[in-house]
Design a protein around this motif. Structure first.
Motif, PDB file in Angstrom:
ATOM      1  N   ASP A 105       0.851  -1.193   0.000  1.00 25.89           N
ATOM      2  CA  ASP A 105       0.000   0.000   0.000  1.00 25.89           C
ATOM      3  C   ASP A 105       0.883   1.237   0.000  1.00 25.89           C
ATOM      4  O   ASP A 105       2.081   1.153   0.266  1.00 25.89           O
ATOM      5  N   GLY A 106       0.260   2.382  -0.260  1.00 22.71           N
ATOM      6  CA  GLY A 106       1.030   3.611  -0.174  1.00 22.71           C
ATOM      7  C   GLY A 106       0.455   4.726  -1.010  1.00 22.71           C
ATOM      8  O   GLY A 106      -0.619   4.597  -1.599  1.00 22.71           O
ATOM      9  N   LEU A 107       1.224   5.833  -1.047  1.00 25.10           N
ATOM     10  CA  LEU A 107       0.784   7.044  -1.739  1.00 25.10           C
ATOM     11  C   LEU A 107       0.717   6.816  -3.247  1.00 25.10           C
ATOM     12  O   LEU A 107       1.325   5.878  -3.770  1.00 25.10           O
ATOM     13  N   SER A 108      -0.008   7.709  -3.921  1.00 29.17           N
ATOM     14  CA  SER A 108      -0.109   7.627  -5.383  1.00 29.17           C
ATOM     15  C   SER A 108       1.257   7.893  -6.014  1.00 29.17           C
ATOM     16  O   SER A 108       1.957   8.831  -5.612  1.00 29.17           O
ATOM     17  N   GLY A 109       1.595   7.075  -6.987  1.00 31.73           N
ATOM     18  CA  GLY A 109       2.783   7.345  -7.808  1.00 31.73           C
ATOM     19  C   GLY A 109       4.123   7.137  -7.135  1.00 31.73           C
ATOM     20  O   GLY A 109       5.098   7.760  -7.521  1.00 31.73           O
ATOM     21  N   CYS A 110       4.204   6.257  -6.124  1.00 34.26           N
ATOM     22  CA  CYS A 110       5.541   6.060  -5.542  1.00 34.26           C
ATOM     23  C   CYS A 110       6.157   4.740  -5.987  1.00 34.26           C
ATOM     24  O   CYS A 110       7.122   4.276  -5.397  1.00 34.26           O
ATOM     25  N   GLY A 111       5.596   4.145  -7.013  1.00 33.35           N
ATOM     26  CA  GLY A 111       6.224   2.952  -7.588  1.00 33.35           C
ATOM     27  C   GLY A 111       5.694   1.643  -7.039  1.00 33.35           C
ATOM     28  O   GLY A 111       6.343   0.600  -7.174  1.00 33.35           O
ATOM     29  N   LYS A 112       4.516   1.674  -6.433  1.00 30.05           N
ATOM     30  CA  LYS A 112       3.951   0.442  -5.846  1.00 30.05           C
ATOM     31  C   LYS A 112       3.745  -0.631  -6.903  1.00 30.05           C
ATOM     32  O   LYS A 112       4.146  -1.774  -6.721  1.00 30.05           O
ATOM     33  N   SER A 113       3.092  -0.239  -8.005  1.00 29.70           N
ATOM     34  CA  SER A 113       2.737  -1.242  -9.010  1.00 29.70           C
ATOM     35  C   SER A 113       3.961  -1.838  -9.681  1.00 29.70           C
ATOM     36  O   SER A 113       4.048  -3.057  -9.845  1.00 29.70           O
ATOM     37  N   SER A 114       4.923  -0.965 -10.048  1.00 37.67           N
ATOM     38  CA  SER A 114       6.093  -1.541 -10.729  1.00 37.67           C
ATOM     39  C   SER A 114       6.890  -2.418  -9.778  1.00 37.67           C
ATOM     40  O   SER A 114       7.420  -3.461 -10.181  1.00 37.67           O
ATOM     41  N   THR A 115       6.937  -2.031  -8.495  1.00 40.61           N
ATOM     42  CA  THR A 115       7.649  -2.865  -7.522  1.00 40.61           C
ATOM     43  C   THR A 115       6.913  -4.187  -7.343  1.00 40.61           C
ATOM     44  O   THR A 115       7.515  -5.274  -7.379  1.00 40.61           O
ATOM     45  N   ALA A 116       5.594  -4.105  -7.167  1.00 41.70           N
ATOM     46  CA  ALA A 116       4.792  -5.327  -6.951  1.00 41.70           C
ATOM     47  C   ALA A 116       4.942  -6.276  -8.134  1.00 41.70           C
ATOM     48  O   ALA A 116       5.080  -7.491  -7.960  1.00 41.70           O
ATOM     49  N   LYS A 117       4.947  -5.687  -9.335  1.00 38.09           N
ATOM     50  CA  LYS A 117       5.057  -6.508 -10.541  1.00 38.09           C
ATOM     51  C   LYS A 117       6.405  -7.246 -10.578  1.00 38.09           C
ATOM     52  O   LYS A 117       6.464  -8.449 -10.862  1.00 38.09           O
ATOM     53  N   ALA A 118       7.490  -6.526 -10.250  1.00 31.97           N
ATOM     54  CA  ALA A 118       8.824  -7.142 -10.288  1.00 31.97           C
ATOM     55  C   ALA A 118       8.968  -8.207  -9.194  1.00 31.97           C
ATOM     56  O   ALA A 118       9.563  -9.263  -9.410  1.00 31.97           O
ATOM     57  N   VAL A 119       8.382  -7.932  -8.030  1.00 28.06           N
ATOM     58  CA  VAL A 119       8.454  -8.904  -6.925  1.00 28.06           C
ATOM     59  C   VAL A 119       7.684 -10.168  -7.312  1.00 28.06           C
ATOM     60  O   VAL A 119       8.150 -11.296  -7.117  1.00 28.06           O
ATOM     61  N   ALA A 120       6.506  -9.969  -7.901  1.00 31.15           N
ATOM     62  CA  ALA A 120       5.674 -11.117  -8.311  1.00 31.15           C
ATOM     63  C   ALA A 120       6.422 -11.951  -9.353  1.00 31.15           C
ATOM     64  O   ALA A 120       6.420 -13.186  -9.293  1.00 31.15           O
ATOM     65  N   LYS A 121       7.095 -11.276 -10.265  1.00 30.25           N
ATOM     66  CA  LYS A 121       7.820 -12.008 -11.313  1.00 30.25           C
ATOM     67  C   LYS A 121       8.941 -12.851 -10.695  1.00 30.25           C
ATOM     68  O   LYS A 121       9.093 -14.036 -11.018  1.00 30.25           O
ATOM     69  N   ALA A 122       9.680 -12.248  -9.767  1.00 30.54           N
ATOM     70  CA  ALA A 122      10.806 -12.971  -9.156  1.00 30.54           C
ATOM     71  C   ALA A 122      10.332 -14.178  -8.350  1.00 30.54           C
ATOM     72  O   ALA A 122      11.007 -15.201  -8.295  1.00 30.54           O
TER      73      ALA A 122
END
Ligand code: DC
Length: 228
Positions: A9-26
């Motif tokens: 969770d977190g503020l808008s636009g701090c990179g949550k989605s791109s981080t979540a996506k990379a973590v999920a991939k790994a």
């Protein structure tokens, strides 16, 4: 190896989605961008001129909305599908960003989205990002992360993202949009954005993308080692 759920969770636009996506991939987990779901609902409401104060219209619209995610091999991205139509590009545009906070504050909208999100994560193995994942959707998530970053940095990153897609927006307008969404998302009555007690805060202002991903991965791996 057993699987865990990871809430980001977190503020808008701090990179949550791109981080979540990379973590999920790994981890070979499923990545769910819940912001995309609220954006898709907002797009449908805009397209169909739904009056947000009209309960019957909102309920009728929700019954007509089907949201799916489809992996695009070419872009290597999970793309958002609204009623069989790929809306990935449209939901990221500024007009949707400007209307998504009031739509996501509607109780009925949240109830419908949370039910779908809980279904998606019921077998664990999900990395989900949003505003209420650790507090409402998966209060039992094994790992909860709360991401922040300074407004300036978030706005600059968003401006670059939009420019890469050919949408040129003033930095000032992006800052205004981020601040207004942070305010609306944190002060609404229905599941406001909060940092729950057991969430680990990561400030990404001075972090390189790879380092923020690695931080979450390290936390996930230490949980997985504990579980096994
Ligand atoms: O993550 P995002 O910026 O794409 O999300 C768009 C909006 O959706 C955000 O301003 C608030 C809302 N949202 C929400 O209320 N709850 C979530 N779990 C995810 C997003």
């Amino acid at each position: 190896m057993s699987k865990i759920n990871i809430a980001i969770d977190g503020l808008s636009g701090c990179g949550k989605s791109s981080t979540a996506k990379a973590v999920a991939k790994a981890l070979h987990y499923k990545f769910i961008d819940t912001g995309a779901m609220y954006r898709a609902v907002t797009l449908y409401f805009i397209q169909n001129d739904i009056d947000l104060t009209n309960h019957d219209q909102v309920m009728q619209a929700l019954s007509e909305i089907q949201i799916d995610f489809e992996f695009n091999q070419k872009s290597q991205k999970n793309e958002t599908i609204l009623n069989q139509q790929n809306v990935e590009e449209e939901i990221r545009k500024m007009d949707v960003s400007q209307k998504v906070s009031p739509v996501s504050a509607i109780k009925e909208v949240r109830v419908a989205m949370v039910a779908q999100q809980q279904e998606m994560g019921k077998y664990r193995g999900v990395v989900m990002d949003g505003r209420d994942i650790g507090s409402v959707v998966f209060p039992d998530a094994e790992l909860k992360v709360f991401m922040t970053a300074s407004t300036e940095i978030r706005a600059k990153r968003r401006k670059e993202e939009l420019a890469a897609k050919g949408e040129i927006v003033d930095l000032k307008d992006i800052i205004e949009n981020l601040e207004s969404r942070d305010h609306q998302d944190s002060t609404r009555a229905e599941s406001p954005l909060i940092k729950v007690e057991d969430a680990i805060e990561i400030d990404t202002s001075d972090l390189k993308f790879e380092n923020q991903v690695q931080k979450v991965l390290d936390l996930a791996i230490s949980h997985l080692e504990k579980e096994d």
